[in-house]
Design a protein around this motif. Structure first.
Motif, PDB file in Angstrom:
ATOM      1  N   PHE A  83     -39.328 -52.558  47.017  1.00  0.00           N
ATOM      2  CA  PHE A  83     -39.771 -52.889  48.377  1.00  0.00           C
ATOM      3  C   PHE A  83     -38.544 -53.052  49.275  1.00  0.00           C
ATOM      4  CE2 PHE A  83     -43.101 -54.305  45.484  1.00  0.00           C
ATOM      5  CZ  PHE A  83     -44.231 -53.732  46.054  1.00  0.00           C
ATOM      6  N   PRO A  84     -37.914 -51.949  49.650  1.00  0.00           N
ATOM      7  CA  PRO A  84     -36.644 -52.014  50.390  1.00  0.00           C
ATOM      8  C   PRO A  84     -36.747 -52.620  51.780  1.00  0.00           C
ATOM      9  CG  PRO A  84     -37.466 -49.758  50.275  1.00  0.00           C
ATOM     10  CD  PRO A  84     -38.312 -50.569  49.350  1.00  0.00           C
ATOM     11  N   GLY A  85     -37.968 -52.715  52.312  1.00  0.00           N
ATOM     12  CA  GLY A  85     -38.114 -53.304  53.638  1.00  0.00           C
ATOM     13  C   GLY A  85     -38.424 -54.782  53.612  1.00  0.00           C
ATOM     14  N   ALA A  86     -38.378 -55.391  52.432  1.00  0.00           N
ATOM     15  CA  ALA A  86     -38.803 -56.786  52.292  1.00  0.00           C
ATOM     16  C   ALA A  86     -37.640 -57.713  51.991  1.00  0.00           C
ATOM     17  CB  ALA A  86     -39.845 -56.905  51.180  1.00  0.00           C
ATOM     18  N   GLU A  87     -37.797 -58.961  52.421  1.00  0.00           N
ATOM     19  CA  GLU A  87     -36.956 -60.038  51.904  1.00  0.00           C
ATOM     20  C   GLU A  87     -37.566 -60.448  50.573  1.00  0.00           C
ATOM     21  OE1 GLU A  87     -35.815 -64.730  52.775  1.00  0.00           O
ATOM     22  OE2 GLU A  87     -37.642 -63.838  53.600  1.00  0.00           O
ATOM     23  N   THR A  88     -36.774 -60.463  49.510  1.00  0.00           N
ATOM     24  CA  THR A  88     -37.256 -60.867  48.194  1.00  0.00           C
ATOM     25  C   THR A  88     -36.646 -62.223  47.861  1.00  0.00           C
ATOM     26  OG1 THR A  88     -37.453 -58.559  47.484  1.00  0.00           O
ATOM     27  CG2 THR A  88     -37.414 -60.239  45.759  1.00  0.00           C
ATOM     28  N   VAL A  89     -37.498 -63.181  47.520  1.00  0.00           N
ATOM     29  CA  VAL A  89     -37.061 -64.555  47.308  1.00  0.00           C
ATOM     30  C   VAL A  89     -37.163 -64.908  45.827  1.00  0.00           C
ATOM     31  CG1 VAL A  89     -37.353 -66.972  47.985  1.00  0.00           C
ATOM     32  CG2 VAL A  89     -37.925 -65.134  49.608  1.00  0.00           C
ATOM     33  N   ALA A  90     -36.039 -65.240  45.212  1.00  0.00           N
ATOM     34  CA  ALA A  90     -36.005 -65.689  43.820  1.00  0.00           C
ATOM     35  C   ALA A  90     -36.135 -67.203  43.795  1.00  0.00           C
ATOM     36  CB  ALA A  90     -34.691 -65.267  43.162  1.00  0.00           C
ATOM     37  N   VAL A  91     -37.166 -67.692  43.136  1.00  0.00           N
ATOM     38  CA  VAL A  91     -37.435 -69.129  43.087  1.00  0.00           C
ATOM     39  C   VAL A  91     -37.338 -69.604  41.647  1.00  0.00           C
ATOM     40  CG1 VAL A  91     -39.052 -70.969  43.683  1.00  0.00           C
ATOM     41  CG2 VAL A  91     -39.050 -68.835  45.007  1.00  0.00           C
ATOM     42  N   ASP A  92     -36.500 -70.597  41.397  1.00  0.00           N
ATOM     43  CA  ASP A  92     -36.373 -71.134  40.049  1.00  0.00           C
ATOM     44  C   ASP A  92     -35.862 -72.564  40.130  1.00  0.00           C
ATOM     45  OD1 ASP A  92     -36.415 -69.548  37.153  1.00  0.00           O
ATOM     46  OD2 ASP A  92     -35.308 -71.421  37.131  1.00  0.00           O
ATOM     47  N   SER A  93     -36.127 -73.331  39.075  1.00  0.00           N
ATOM     48  CA  SER A  93     -35.691 -74.732  39.079  1.00  0.00           C
ATOM     49  C   SER A  93     -34.370 -74.936  38.372  1.00  0.00           C
ATOM     50  CB  SER A  93     -36.764 -75.608  38.414  1.00  0.00           C
ATOM     51  OG  SER A  93     -36.981 -75.170  37.098  1.00  0.00           O
ATOM     52  N   THR A  94     -33.797 -73.867  37.812  1.00  0.00           N
ATOM     53  CA  THR A  94     -32.560 -73.994  37.048  1.00  0.00           C
ATOM     54  C   THR A  94     -31.396 -73.365  37.807  1.00  0.00           C
ATOM     55  OG1 THR A  94     -33.835 -73.894  34.990  1.00  0.00           O
ATOM     56  CG2 THR A  94     -31.461 -73.526  34.835  1.00  0.00           C
ATOM     57  N   PRO A  95     -30.442 -74.167  38.287  1.00  0.00           N
ATOM     58  CA  PRO A  95     -29.333 -73.626  39.090  1.00  0.00           C
ATOM     59  C   PRO A  95     -28.551 -72.521  38.382  1.00  0.00           C
ATOM     60  CG  PRO A  95     -29.399 -76.011  39.271  1.00  0.00           C
ATOM     61  CD  PRO A  95     -30.387 -75.649  38.209  1.00  0.00           C
ATOM     62  N   GLY A  96     -28.326 -72.662  37.078  1.00  0.00           N
ATOM     63  CA  GLY A  96     -27.565 -71.649  36.367  1.00  0.00           C
ATOM     64  C   GLY A  96     -28.255 -70.299  36.337  1.00  0.00           C
ATOM     65  N   LEU A  97     -29.577 -70.300  36.278  1.00  0.00           N
ATOM     66  CA  LEU A  97     -30.312 -69.044  36.294  1.00  0.00           C
ATOM     67  C   LEU A  97     -30.288 -68.418  37.684  1.00  0.00           C
ATOM     68  CD1 LEU A  97     -33.338 -69.939  33.992  1.00  0.00           C
ATOM     69  CD2 LEU A  97     -31.302 -68.618  33.424  1.00  0.00           C
ATOM     70  N   LEU A  98     -30.368 -69.242  38.706  1.00  0.00           N
ATOM     71  CA  LEU A  98     -30.261 -68.726  40.069  1.00  0.00           C
ATOM     72  C   LEU A  98     -28.875 -68.136  40.326  1.00  0.00           C
ATOM     73  CD1 LEU A  98     -32.176 -71.439  42.125  1.00  0.00           C
ATOM     74  CD2 LEU A  98     -32.874 -69.069  41.722  1.00  0.00           C
ATOM     75  N   GLU A  99     -27.854 -68.718  39.723  1.00  0.00           N
ATOM     76  CA  GLU A  99     -26.508 -68.166  39.856  1.00  0.00           C
ATOM     77  C   GLU A  99     -26.443 -66.787  39.204  1.00  0.00           C
ATOM     78  OE1 GLU A  99     -22.643 -67.293  40.624  1.00  0.00           O
ATOM     79  OE2 GLU A  99     -23.956 -68.767  41.570  1.00  0.00           O
ATOM     80  N   ARG A 100     -27.106 -66.626  38.074  1.00  0.00           N
ATOM     81  CA  ARG A 100     -27.161 -65.304  37.450  1.00  0.00           C
ATOM     82  C   ARG A 100     -27.894 -64.314  38.358  1.00  0.00           C
ATOM     83  NH1 ARG A 100     -26.335 -64.903  31.726  1.00  0.00           N
ATOM     84  NH2 ARG A 100     -25.710 -66.903  30.818  1.00  0.00           N
ATOM     85  N   ALA A 101     -28.973 -64.779  38.993  1.00  0.00           N
ATOM     86  CA  ALA A 101     -29.710 -63.914  39.914  1.00  0.00           C
ATOM     87  C   ALA A 101     -28.838 -63.528  41.109  1.00  0.00           C
ATOM     88  CB  ALA A 101     -30.977 -64.615  40.382  1.00  0.00           C
ATOM     89  N   ARG A 102     -28.047 -64.474  41.614  1.00  0.00           N
ATOM     90  CA  ARG A 102     -27.159 -64.183  42.743  1.00  0.00           C
ATOM     91  C   ARG A 102     -26.131 -63.122  42.352  1.00  0.00           C
ATOM     92  NH1 ARG A 102     -22.424 -64.459  43.885  1.00  0.00           N
ATOM     93  NH2 ARG A 102     -21.912 -65.571  41.960  1.00  0.00           N
TER      94      ARG A 102
END
Length: 303
Positions: A83-102
């Motif tokens: 979905f190249p026209g969308a903002e995609t939001v990654a939601v998680d409760s674990t900071p380390g996993l969000l860092e991997r997503a970043r």
């Protein structure tokens, strides 16, 4: 929560070879490498599922996607590509996993289109805003009241939007029925022990409510109109490459730790042999190790 998976804290996409942590609280931070590697092994399914969702939503301009329980972000980036026209939001409760997503978003040139949000589900859902597509993978079963969880997710859909729920499927297979050591049928017994673990985990969740896990019917109960379910196959044949072998070895090690009280001495001895890296019967050396699993995604739309 942020989704990896739970109402106790964290939802993300994960496999059920749980290691340390309580029955209801795996240590998601420690499982980060395992979660990311497993998702990468299933990249074909993830990309195929994202394409299917793109087709389902082909009638509308998708401008916002929520990945609830994003974990290390493998699915998040696949959705962003679809979905190249969308903002995609990654939601998680674990900071380390969000860092991997970043980090993954940056590697794939998607940093400008992927937003990271730390939060607990379903508590923090109202603050996330609405979306045209909501994806949640192996999160709902970590919430005590699964029906209420789906209702809350459905409430964040825009009219005409789609909720995609990945839950269960078929257990992963990676060895023949008879592996030449121990009693044949080891994986079936591991499945049975894990199902008991799963039931215990569910029973200990805050607000646990027993629910018939008919996901299409639960989506209807949440006020949505079913738009189809699909099962995707991940089939990596023997002989596996070293990365996949290492992943399965780690999986077996977690089985050995978390299911030890549920298995016979003979099966524990077999697992020890499979974990012996010097043995020709070990996961890292035997030629018959494969990776086969089926993953089911259920979808429904807000009318």
């Amino acid at each position: 929560m942020t989704p990896h998976e739970h109402p106790h804290p964290h939802p993300h996409a994960h496999s059920h070879s749980h290691g340390s942590g309580s029955a209801t609280e795996p240590d998601w931070e420690a499982l980060g490498t395992h979660l990311e590697r497993e998702a990468e092994l299933k990249a074909g399914f993830i990309e195929e599922a994202a394409g299917w969702l793109r087709d389902l939503l082909g009638h509308r301009d998708v401008t916002r996607v929520l990945d609830l329980g994003s974990g290390p972000g493998v699915t998040t980036t696949a959705l962003a590509h679809a979905f190249p026209g969308a903002e995609t939001v990654a939601v998680d409760s674990t900071p380390g996993l969000l860092e991997r997503a970043r980090a993954r978003a940056e590697r794939e040139g998607l940093a400008s289109r992927i937003t990271l949000r730390e939060g607990e589900l379903p508590t923090d859902l109202p603050g996330l805003g609405t979306a045209d597509l909501i994806w949640t993978s192996n999160v709902v079963h970590h919430l005590g009241d699964q029906r209420a969880a789906l209702e809350s997710f459905a409430s964040a859909l825009r009219p005409g939007g789609v909720l995609a729920v990945r839950e269960r499927g078929l257990p992963t297979r990676f060895l023949p029925r008879d592996i030449g050591i121990g009693r044949p049928g080891l994986q079936a017994r591991l499945d049975a022990a894990e199902e008991d673990w799963f039931s215990e985990m569910r029973a200990q969740l805050p607000g646990h409510t027993r629910t018939v896990e008919d996901w299409p019917a639960l989506l209807v109960a949440a006020g949505l109109a079913p738009t189809g379910s699909r099962t995707f196959l991940t089939d990596l044949s023997a002989p596996l490459d070293p990365v996949a072998r290492t992943h399965l070895r780690d999986r077996v090690a977690r089985f050995r730790e978390s299911l030890a009280d549920s298995l016979s001495a003979e099966d524990l001895a077999t697992l020890d042999t499979l974990l012996d890296d010097a043995s020709p019967d070990g996961i890292l050396r035997r030629p018959d190790v494969f990776f086969l699993t089926a993953t089911t995604v259920h979808t429904a739309a807000r009318t």
